[in-house]
Design an enzyme around this catalytic site. Structure first.
Site, mmCIF file in Angstrom:
data_model
loop_
_atom_site.group_PDB
_atom_site.id
_atom_site.type_symbol
_atom_site.label_atom_id
_atom_site.label_comp_id
_atom_site.label_asym_id
_atom_site.label_seq_id
_atom_site.Cartn_x
_atom_site.Cartn_y
_atom_site.Cartn_z
ATOM 1 N N GLY A 294 -40.878 -8.368 1.712
ATOM 2 C CA GLY A 294 -40.558 -7.287 2.638
ATOM 3 C C GLY A 294 -39.434 -6.393 2.178
ATOM 4 N N GLY A 295 -38.807 -6.710 1.038
ATOM 5 C CA GLY A 295 -37.695 -5.894 0.546
ATOM 6 C C GLY A 295 -38.167 -4.642 -0.179
ATOM 7 N N ASP A 317 -41.285 -14.241 2.691
ATOM 8 C CA ASP A 317 -40.003 -13.615 3.004
ATOM 9 C C ASP A 317 -39.332 -14.352 4.146
ATOM 10 O OD1 ASP A 317 -37.881 -11.639 3.743
ATOM 11 O OD2 ASP A 317 -38.978 -10.362 2.348
ATOM 12 N N ASN A 322 -39.299 -7.600 8.309
ATOM 13 C CA ASN A 322 -39.720 -7.025 7.031
ATOM 14 C C ASN A 322 -41.088 -7.556 6.613
ATOM 15 O OD1 ASN A 322 -37.366 -5.603 6.909
ATOM 16 N ND2 ASN A 322 -36.396 -6.871 5.351
ATOM 17 N N SER A 412 -34.214 -9.459 -12.008
ATOM 18 C CA SER A 412 -32.765 -9.579 -12.181
ATOM 19 C C SER A 412 -32.116 -8.201 -12.107
ATOM 20 C CB SER A 412 -32.452 -10.279 -13.498
ATOM 21 O OG SER A 412 -31.076 -10.617 -13.573
ATOM 22 N N LYS A 415 -26.222 -6.054 -13.299
ATOM 23 C CA LYS A 415 -24.930 -6.635 -12.919
ATOM 24 C C LYS A 415 -24.777 -8.075 -13.408
ATOM 25 C CE LYS A 415 -24.503 -3.604 -8.930
ATOM 26 N NZ LYS A 415 -25.604 -2.730 -9.377
ATOM 27 N N LYS A 427 -26.839 -14.043 -10.314
ATOM 28 C CA LYS A 427 -28.083 -13.585 -10.951
ATOM 29 C C LYS A 427 -28.116 -14.008 -12.421
ATOM 30 C CE LYS A 427 -30.995 -11.540 -9.349
ATOM 31 N NZ LYS A 427 -32.211 -12.038 -8.679
ATOM 32 N N ASN A 453 -29.708 0.600 -10.817
ATOM 33 C CA ASN A 453 -29.862 0.996 -9.421
ATOM 34 C C ASN A 453 -31.243 1.594 -9.183
ATOM 35 O OD1 ASN A 453 -27.109 0.409 -9.617
ATOM 36 N ND2 ASN A 453 -26.623 1.855 -7.994
ATOM 37 N N GLY A 456 -33.391 4.926 -3.641
ATOM 38 C CA GLY A 456 -34.036 4.775 -2.350
ATOM 39 C C GLY A 456 -34.110 3.362 -1.839
#
Length: 628
Positions: A294-295, A317, A322, A412, A415, A427, A453, A456
């Site tokens: 749902g992400g 999930d 979500n 992953s 970061k 991570k 990144n 949205g």
């Protein structure tokens, strides 16, 4: 003052009065055309004593009124006078010409055919000319009433011409220039608006005082649009993009609503084409499980997998709403493609639940996108971050091996490379777990994907900036020098799917995302593209402030994608790289897993941070600059 009152009065006349004036004007033009035709063909000296000519003139006058109302030419709007209106007037003039010929023959008017031809030509020309003159006069009056901003349109095709026509009636802007790449159009006038080549954009902007460029190019011309945006930025000129033509057709106003440039346009590079046959081939007919379905990334993965026609998609999930949303969205599409769909609530840190879902559904491929990812939140909730990101990955990866799952792809982040925060460190631990498992199994191919990144996605900078813009600012930036890599949600999901297709075991895949971009530059760009100006803190001039608030705990100035830049090998796709990185031994991985579990069991965040500092190569706490 007197002129303004007069002009305001002329442009605010009641509609009925305007139509009455047009009827009188058209009637007068027809009668005058008949008189002129008689004078030119028969001679005015023969007109006075001819009863037939007087009867004929009265007949033409009466028929002209009927024709005007039948063809409704008095309803033609002067402000948008077009070729269709000319055609309607031509039809009315044609009818009048036929009536004129029959009347002249019946009343035995001399030289009837010649007289009719001259009359028809004069009637048509005079009715069109009177409206053209009125249209020009109205435009001039409108410009005197209100100073309208001069704008240019890039794209002199059908959409650009329609836009120019609509903007003529706008009280705020005035189209004065077309720019187009087509050399056949250069030097032409379209509707009175000159067309120039793109190389003259900067010169014409200065000469004509152009304040805005409206881009009327198709969605496929993304690279061209990006170039225009950069040019306009350099000369401090506003730029807006016309929505797709389908949206214009659905619009209700006369002037099409313009939208600011899509935030995807800030990528600073061409979008990467990741559509390859390997994707569909790798997932067709398979049972694919997506954790975190749902992400932002998980839901896009599900949408794209659906187009590959798998046998089944298993949605997993912990967030009920979500999961409901993505299942509700995909159900009709899955039915249409005859793809089975099943949704399961559960956490990846619940070993019993994970094993049961994988076993019951006979899962063949797992895409592991479930993770806690927000750096500041995990920085103060270290234990839950480790429970989900580290132990959750261990649990589902072990379950995959036990069930004989064919492929396992870990989503992953950049970061994880030399992390300065707990989220990145967890991570990185997840990556090390996957790499270790691969050394002890051949049945399951493990791989991981790192990216920056995602535009949205929830919690990313774009939605935040958009909300701040809508609220009138300020746009908040943590530090002037913070840089990030950016990619679209589509690219991120596609990269994960391709990695699954290319996986050979223990791979680390990264996408060539061009150069990292400064967040503050993105803030400035979005403000300009929204049609507003950046507020100058010294003078107070401008619309939207950009405010530096200082680095958050654990935040890096710069992100990296690779631990070792040298150990990179190509893949079948030129924009996807495979990194060959050092593994930890089984003993080392088992040791840090034991220590992490102890910290979780005792809810000891201090102990967890000690484990991270001791076990994660390159980990260091970010030292905040003094001027942050």
């Amino acid at each position: 003052m007197y002129n303004k009152v007069l002009i305001d009065g002329l442009t605010a006349l009641p509609h009925k009065l305007v139509r009455a004036i047009l009827v009188v004007s058209d009637f007068s033009m027809v009668v005058l055309s008949a008189l002129l035709a008689i004078g030119m063909i028969i001679g005015f000296e023969n007109f006075g004593g001819s009863a037939h000519l007087w009867q004929f003139l009265c007949l033409i006058g009466a028929i002209s009124l009927i024709t005007i109302f039948v063809f409704r030419i008095q309803l033609i709007k002067l402000s948008v006078f077009s070729s269709r209106d000319v055609l309607k007037i031509g039809q009315a003039a044609g009818v009048l010409t036929i009536v004129h010929l029959f009347g002249a023959l019946m009343l035995d008017v001399p030289r009837a055919i010649a007289l009719t031809l001259v009359f028809g030509s004069l009637a048509f020309t005079s009715m069109v000319a009177s409206r053209a003159i009125a249209t020009v006069a109205l435009g001039a009056l409108r410009d005197r009433i209100r100073a309208r901003r001069p704008v240019a349109i890039f794209g002199a095709g059908g959409t650009g011409i329609q836009l120019a026509s609509a903007l003529r009636t706008s009280p705020d802007v005035r189209p004065v220039m077309f720019f187009d790449d087509n050399p056949l159009l250069h030097g032409m006038d379209i509707g009175g608006i000159p067309v120039a080549p793109p190389r003259e954009l900067v010169i014409e902007a200065a000469r004509r005082g152009l304040e805005q460029l409206i881009i009327a190019l198709p969605e496929s011309a993304q690279e061209r649009r990006d170039g225009l945006v950069e040019i306009c930025e350099r000369i401090n000129m506003e730029v807006q993009v016309l929505p797709p033509f389908a949206e214009l057709l659905a619009g209700k106003s006369n002037t099409p609503e313009l939208k600011t440039v899509d935030p995807h346009d800030i990528l600073g590079r061409a979008k990467v084409d990741l559509d390859t046959p390997e994707i569909a081939k790798s997932y067709a007919g398979r049972v694919v499980m997506v954790t975190g379905a749902g992400g932002s990334i998980g839901s896009e993965l599900c949408r794209q997998i659906l187009t590959c026609r798998p046998a089944k998609i298993v949605l997993f999930d912990v967030a009920e709403y979500n999961l409901y949303k993505i299942e509700h969205e995909l159900n009709p599409l899955a039915d249409e493609r005859k793809v089975a769909l099943s949704a399961h609530l559960g956490s990846v840190s619940d070993a019993t639940r994970v094993k049961k879902v994988i076993g019951d559904e006979n899962v063949e491929i797992i895409l592991h996108a479930a993770a806690y990812k927000h750096v500041p939140l995990i920085e103060t909730n270290e234990i839950e971050g480790a429970r989900n990101n580290v132990m959750g990955t261990k649990i589902i990866a072990d379950a995959a091996v036990a069930a004989g799952v064919e492929r396992f792809i870990l989503v992953s982040t950049d970061k994880a490379v030399r992390p300065t925060n707990i989220m990145g460190a967890t991570k990185r631990m997840a990556e090390l777990i996957i790499q270790d498992l691969q050394t002890r199994t051949q049945a399951t191919k493990f791989a991981m994907v790192r990216f920056g990144n995602v535009l949205g996605s929830s919690g990313s900078v774009m939605p935040l900036f958009q909300k701040q813009l809508e609220a009138g600012g300020p746009l908040t930036v943590t530090h002037p020098d913070v840089c990030r890599y950016f990619m679209t949600v589509n690219e991120a999901a596609r990269l994960v799917l391709l990695s699954g297709a290319y996986a050979t075991g223990g791979d680390v895949f990264v996408l060539d995302m061009g150069k990292p971009q400064r967040i503050i530059d993105i803030a400035y760009k979005l403000i300009k593209l929204s049609g507003r100006t950046v507020k100058n803190p010294a003078t107070g001039e401008g619309d939207i402030e950009v405010k530096v608030i200082g680095l958050r705990p654990g935040e890096k100035l710069y992100e990296e994608l690779l631990i070792d830049q040298k150990n990179v090998v190509p893949t079948p796709h030129p924009k996807i790289l495979r990194a060959e990185e050092d593994y930890l031994s089984q003993i080392e991985v088992a040791a840090f897993l034991r220590e992490v579990q102890q910290a979780i069991d005792s809810s000891n965040a201090t102990q967890l941070r000690k484990v991270v500092a001791a076990r994660i190569d390159g980990y260091k706490t970010q030292q905040l600059p003094v001027n942050a």
